[in-house]
Design a protein around this motif. Structure first.
Motif, PDB file in Angstrom:
ATOM      1  N   GLU A  41       4.206  -3.166  22.699  1.00  0.00           N
ATOM      2  CA  GLU A  41       3.623  -4.392  22.163  1.00  0.00           C
ATOM      3  C   GLU A  41       2.401  -4.740  22.986  1.00  0.00           C
ATOM      4  O   GLU A  41       2.440  -4.659  24.219  1.00  0.00           O
ATOM      5  CB  GLU A  41       4.602  -5.572  22.265  1.00  0.00           C
ATOM      6  N   ARG A  65       2.522  -2.469  18.493  1.00  0.00           N
ATOM      7  CA  ARG A  65       2.478  -3.681  17.677  1.00  0.00           C
ATOM      8  C   ARG A  65       1.471  -4.640  18.302  1.00  0.00           C
ATOM      9  O   ARG A  65       1.476  -4.851  19.515  1.00  0.00           O
ATOM     10  CB  ARG A  65       3.853  -4.344  17.620  1.00  0.00           C
ATOM     11  N   VAL A  67       0.310  -8.335  18.861  1.00  0.00           N
ATOM     12  CA  VAL A  67       0.930  -9.661  18.882  1.00  0.00           C
ATOM     13  C   VAL A  67      -0.125 -10.689  19.267  1.00  0.00           C
ATOM     14  O   VAL A  67      -0.849 -10.509  20.252  1.00  0.00           O
ATOM     15  CB  VAL A  67       2.104  -9.698  19.892  1.00  0.00           C
ATOM     16  N   ILE A  88       1.491  -9.615  14.404  1.00  0.00           N
ATOM     17  CA  ILE A  88       2.665 -10.468  14.622  1.00  0.00           C
ATOM     18  C   ILE A  88       2.205 -11.701  15.389  1.00  0.00           C
ATOM     19  O   ILE A  88       1.472 -11.588  16.370  1.00  0.00           O
ATOM     20  CB  ILE A  88       3.738  -9.705  15.425  1.00  0.00           C
TER      21      ILE A  88
END
Length: 110
Positions: A41, A65, A67, A88
């Motif tokens: 992340e 990912r 974020v 996200i």
């Protein structure tokens, strides 16, 4: 370095980018070239939050990912609806980092 040394299949890493997103993104890309992790992340917040508006960011950092910190988005007046698909959003980037560390993730600030 052999292939076995480059793989970290059981490790998870959370990476904080709070300033200088260009250098931070380059560091993440270098890490992803060298090692494979179970999960990655990349948390953007503070001065680096505007980088999440880049539509190619999510695909560039794949498989990590991306974020975004909602508090930082609000502070900069950025509407969440403008974020690229796949981003996200968490309420607080720092809380996300602490949460991941408490779950045993490796922490890296770039």
């Amino acid at each position: 370095m052999s292939g076995e040394e480059k793989d970290a299949p059981d490790l998870k890493v959370v990476i904080q980018i709070a300033e200088n997103p260009e250098k931070g993104i380059n560091s993440v890309l270098n890490l992803l070239k060298e090692m494979k992790f179970k999960e990655v992340e990349v948390v953007f917040h503070q001065e680096a939050i505007e980088a999440v508006l880049n539509p190619s960011l999510v695909s560039t950092l794949s498989p990590a990912r991306v974020v975004a910190c909602r508090n930082s988005l609000k502070a900069k007046g950025i509407n969440e609806e403008k974020l690229p698909l796949g981003t996200i959003v968490v309420n607080a980037g720092v809380a996300e980092i602490v949460k991941r560390q408490s779950e045993g993730w490796i922490y890296l600030r770039v």
